[in-house]
Design a protein around this motif. Structure first.
Motif, PDB file in Angstrom:
ATOM      1  N   SER A  83      -9.543  -1.850   1.632  1.00 40.65           N
ATOM      2  CA  SER A  83      -8.823  -1.738   0.358  1.00 40.65           C
ATOM      3  C   SER A  83      -8.725  -0.285  -0.122  1.00 40.65           C
ATOM      4  O   SER A  83      -7.893   0.039  -0.957  1.00 40.65           O
ATOM      5  CB  SER A  83      -9.506  -2.592  -0.710  1.00 40.65           C
ATOM      6  N   SER A  84      -9.572   0.600   0.408  1.00 46.70           N
ATOM      7  CA  SER A  84      -9.498   2.020   0.035  1.00 46.70           C
ATOM      8  C   SER A  84      -8.462   2.781   0.858  1.00 46.70           C
ATOM      9  O   SER A  84      -8.236   3.968   0.628  1.00 46.70           O
ATOM     10  CB  SER A  84     -10.867   2.689   0.230  1.00 46.70           C
TER      11      SER A  84
ATOM     12  N   PHE B  96       2.718   2.667   7.180  1.00 47.53           N
ATOM     13  CA  PHE B  96       2.126   1.541   6.456  1.00 47.53           C
ATOM     14  C   PHE B  96       1.573   2.003   5.110  1.00 47.53           C
ATOM     15  O   PHE B  96       1.768   1.345   4.089  1.00 47.53           O
ATOM     16  CB  PHE B  96       1.017   0.900   7.300  1.00 47.53           C
ATOM     17  N   PHE B  97       0.905   3.169   5.094  1.00 51.08           N
ATOM     18  CA  PHE B  97       0.324   3.687   3.848  1.00 51.08           C
ATOM     19  C   PHE B  97       1.413   4.018   2.826  1.00 51.08           C
ATOM     20  O   PHE B  97       1.229   3.819   1.626  1.00 51.08           O
ATOM     21  CB  PHE B  97      -0.544   4.911   4.131  1.00 51.08           C
ATOM     22  N   GLU B  98       2.562   4.514   3.312  1.00 54.68           N
ATOM     23  CA  GLU B  98       3.685   4.801   2.405  1.00 54.68           C
ATOM     24  C   GLU B  98       4.183   3.515   1.754  1.00 54.68           C
ATOM     25  O   GLU B  98       4.442   3.464   0.548  1.00 54.68           O
ATOM     26  CB  GLU B  98       4.828   5.466   3.178  1.00 54.68           C
ATOM     27  N   ALA B  99       4.320   2.446   2.565  1.00 50.18           N
ATOM     28  CA  ALA B  99       4.761   1.149   2.031  1.00 50.18           C
ATOM     29  C   ALA B  99       3.726   0.585   1.064  1.00 50.18           C
ATOM     30  O   ALA B  99       4.068  -0.037   0.054  1.00 50.18           O
ATOM     31  CB  ALA B  99       5.000   0.165   3.179  1.00 50.18           C
ATOM     32  N   GLN B 100       2.443   0.837   1.345  1.00 51.48           N
ATOM     33  CA  GLN B 100       1.355   0.361   0.483  1.00 51.48           C
ATOM     34  C   GLN B 100       1.414   1.039  -0.882  1.00 51.48           C
ATOM     35  O   GLN B 100       1.189   0.409  -1.924  1.00 51.48           O
ATOM     36  CB  GLN B 100       0.014   0.648   1.168  1.00 51.48           C
ATOM     37  N   GLU B 101       1.734   2.334  -0.893  1.00 52.30           N
ATOM     38  CA  GLU B 101       1.846   3.073  -2.163  1.00 52.30           C
ATOM     39  C   GLU B 101       3.011   2.578  -3.006  1.00 52.30           C
ATOM     40  O   GLU B 101       2.935   2.521  -4.232  1.00 52.30           O
ATOM     41  CB  GLU B 101       2.026   4.567  -1.878  1.00 52.30           C
TER      42      GLU B 101
ATOM     43  N   ARG C  31      -9.021  -8.954   1.501  1.00 50.72           N
ATOM     44  CA  ARG C  31      -8.887  -7.551   1.085  1.00 50.72           C
ATOM     45  C   ARG C  31      -8.905  -6.590   2.277  1.00 50.72           C
ATOM     46  O   ARG C  31      -9.237  -5.410   2.146  1.00 50.72           O
ATOM     47  CB  ARG C  31      -9.976  -7.178   0.080  1.00 50.72           C
ATOM     48  N   ILE C  32      -8.574  -7.097   3.462  1.00 44.55           N
ATOM     49  CA  ILE C  32      -8.453  -6.261   4.664  1.00 44.55           C
ATOM     50  C   ILE C  32      -7.050  -6.437   5.228  1.00 44.55           C
ATOM     51  O   ILE C  32      -6.568  -7.571   5.378  1.00 44.55           O
ATOM     52  CB  ILE C  32      -9.501  -6.648   5.735  1.00 44.55           C
ATOM     53  N   TYR C  33      -6.381  -5.328   5.537  1.00 41.12           N
ATOM     54  CA  TYR C  33      -5.080  -5.395   6.210  1.00 41.12           C
ATOM     55  C   TYR C  33      -5.307  -5.370   7.727  1.00 41.12           C
ATOM     56  O   TYR C  33      -5.989  -4.485   8.243  1.00 41.12           O
ATOM     57  CB  TYR C  33      -4.203  -4.196   5.835  1.00 41.12           C
ATOM     58  N   PHE C  34      -4.740  -6.364   8.406  1.00 48.43           N
ATOM     59  CA  PHE C  34      -4.753  -6.389   9.868  1.00 48.43           C
ATOM     60  C   PHE C  34      -3.358  -5.938  10.311  1.00 48.43           C
ATOM     61  O   PHE C  34      -2.383  -6.667  10.129  1.00 48.43           O
ATOM     62  CB  PHE C  34      -5.059  -7.797  10.378  1.00 48.43           C
ATOM     63  N   VAL C  35      -3.272  -4.727  10.877  1.00 50.10           N
ATOM     64  CA  VAL C  35      -1.982  -4.115  11.194  1.00 50.10           C
ATOM     65  C   VAL C  35      -1.814  -4.061  12.708  1.00 50.10           C
ATOM     66  O   VAL C  35      -2.566  -3.365  13.405  1.00 50.10           O
ATOM     67  CB  VAL C  35      -1.869  -2.691  10.601  1.00 50.10           C
TER      68      VAL C  35
END
Length: 418
Positions: free
Chosen positions: A10-11, A32-37, A63-67
């Protein structure tokens, strides 16, 4: 098919990665981090993200992303289903699927991922077959492995892999033979301010825990199988029998498994189990607003509505909320403006209510729209769609098993607009 798998907490830290074909750089997760933001809620991250050279397909569980990283086009649902299987397997092995549990059992995690995918393609995804390949971790086994340097990998190929029933191991024996089925339905609904249903649908599953000796052949029939729409079966179900007779016929896996999942979307079939009376108002030019909310059960066939939790994102201009609840506890966070009310169980004779005033910032204009109300609840021993199991029969074995069926309804995304 699947090149790599990244686990993101989650961090936003990648705490585990596994590669099957070639090593893919961690930098691919930047997309993925850009989409998360950009996502307002954690679950609103798009499940499929295209990048110049890859596709990122992800699920959010515990609360864990499996990518998963894919290099060529594949059916996304195929990958999503596999990722859910990975999470279910971790939960079955470790009791919980948390970052701490995965880190504590990292060797077993890599052994499992190696068996579940062969060169990027799904191989063994059935939990009871995997348990013959890789023994679940125990304190004693972990100590022995640490001292001797051995692993949890079994020395023999699972018997199920060699049979015509690859999801069930042979030679299963139990002193108590029992089969339990849980019918769990999740209702998603949006209710407008007048109480009319804008949209409502039910996502349902039937989870099974079957501990039977030998090779039993089960049939499960329903009172009203026509209710079920968009049905997804475990591979053990004989599909032609379902199509012809609407009866589930199957040789079950050993232990816990999901027998089927289904969808009920027809508006007239979806009953709304709770109602909300609300009066939320802000006056122009006044620094105060009124808040009045009452909950009650509806169409629950006498079953109690419990574990009720109400939350509402109040307008940004609200400074404080001076409210009184007739039941349960409530909190208001002045920073996030989130109002939470833990109601508990609804008593039909004395309906719970939350009333009071809200103070606005001095000079703040009247909010453009009233806040929406999100509700969570559970109803035991009731399937809101009306689905009922008629009977469960067993063939192929002589003993009489103990059989049990439980029903439960819970709220998914249940929103009331005010």
């Amino acid at each position: 098919m699947i090149h790599s798998l990244f686990l993101v907490n989650s961090s936003g830290d990648i705490f585990l990665e596994k590669h099957w074909k070639s090593v893919v750089s961690r930098s691919v997760c930047d997309y993925f981090f850009e989409a998360q933001e950009r996502a307002t809620e954690p679950e609103n991250v798009p499940p499929v993200i295209p990048t110049p050279h890859h596709y990122l397909i992800s699920v959010l569980r515990h609360r864990i992303y499996f990518v998963a990283v894919i290099q060529s086009e594949v059916p996304p649902l195929f990958v999503i289903e596999f990722l859910h299987r990975v999470v279910d397997t971790f939960q079955d092995y470790f009791g919980v699927c948390t970052e701490a549990a995965i880190k504590d059992n990292v060797v077993v995690v890599y052994e499992l991922l190696e068996e579940m995918l062969d060169n990027g393609f799904p191989l063994a995804t059935e939990s009871n077959i995997l348990k013959e390949l890789i023994k679940p971790p125990t304190i004693l086994r972990t100590m022995v492995n640490t001292i001797t340097g051995s692993t949890n990998v079994g020395e023999q190929l699972p018997t199920g892999q060699l049979s015509v029933v690859p999801w069930r191991r042979t030679g299963v024996k139990y002193t108590n033979n029992e089969a339990y089925f849980d019918v769990v339905e999740e209702i998603d609904a949006i209710i407008d301010k007048s109480g009319s249903t804008i949209t409502a649908e039910i996502q349902g599953v039937i989870d099974a825990c079957v501990k039977l000796t030998g090779m039993p052949d089960l049939t499960l029939s329903f009172m009203n199988p026509r209710l079920l729409d968009d049905v997804s079966f475990h591979p053990c179900v004989r599909f032609k029998r379902w199509e012809a007779e609407r009866i589930l016929s199957f040789i079950p896996p050993d232990g816990n498994f999901r027998l089927l999942s289904y969808h009920v979307s027809s508006q007239n079939l979806v009953a709304i189990p709770v109602y909300v009376k609300h009066s939320i108002s802000f006056r122009e030019g006044s620094s105060q607003g009124r808040f009045d909310l009452t909950l009650g059960p509806k169409q629950t066939m006498g079953k109690g509505v419990e574990a009720v939790l109400v939350s509402s994102q109040l307008p940004r201009g609200v400074l404080t909320a001076n409210l009184t609840a007739t039941q349960g506890t409530h909190t208001f966070d002045p920073v996030t403006k989130m109002l939470s009310w833990d109601v508990g169980k609804i008593n039909p004779q004395k309906l719970p209510s939350l009333k009071g005033t809200m103070c606005l910032q001095a000079g703040a204009s009247k909010p453009d729209e009233n806040p929406s109300i999100n509700i969570q609840f559970k109803i035991q021993q009731m399937a809101i769609s009306g689905l009922k199991v008629n009977r469960l029969d067993m063939y192929g074995e002589k003993y009489k098993p103990f059989k049990g069926i439980k029903y439960m309804t819970k709220a998914g995304k249940f929103q009331v607009r005010t």
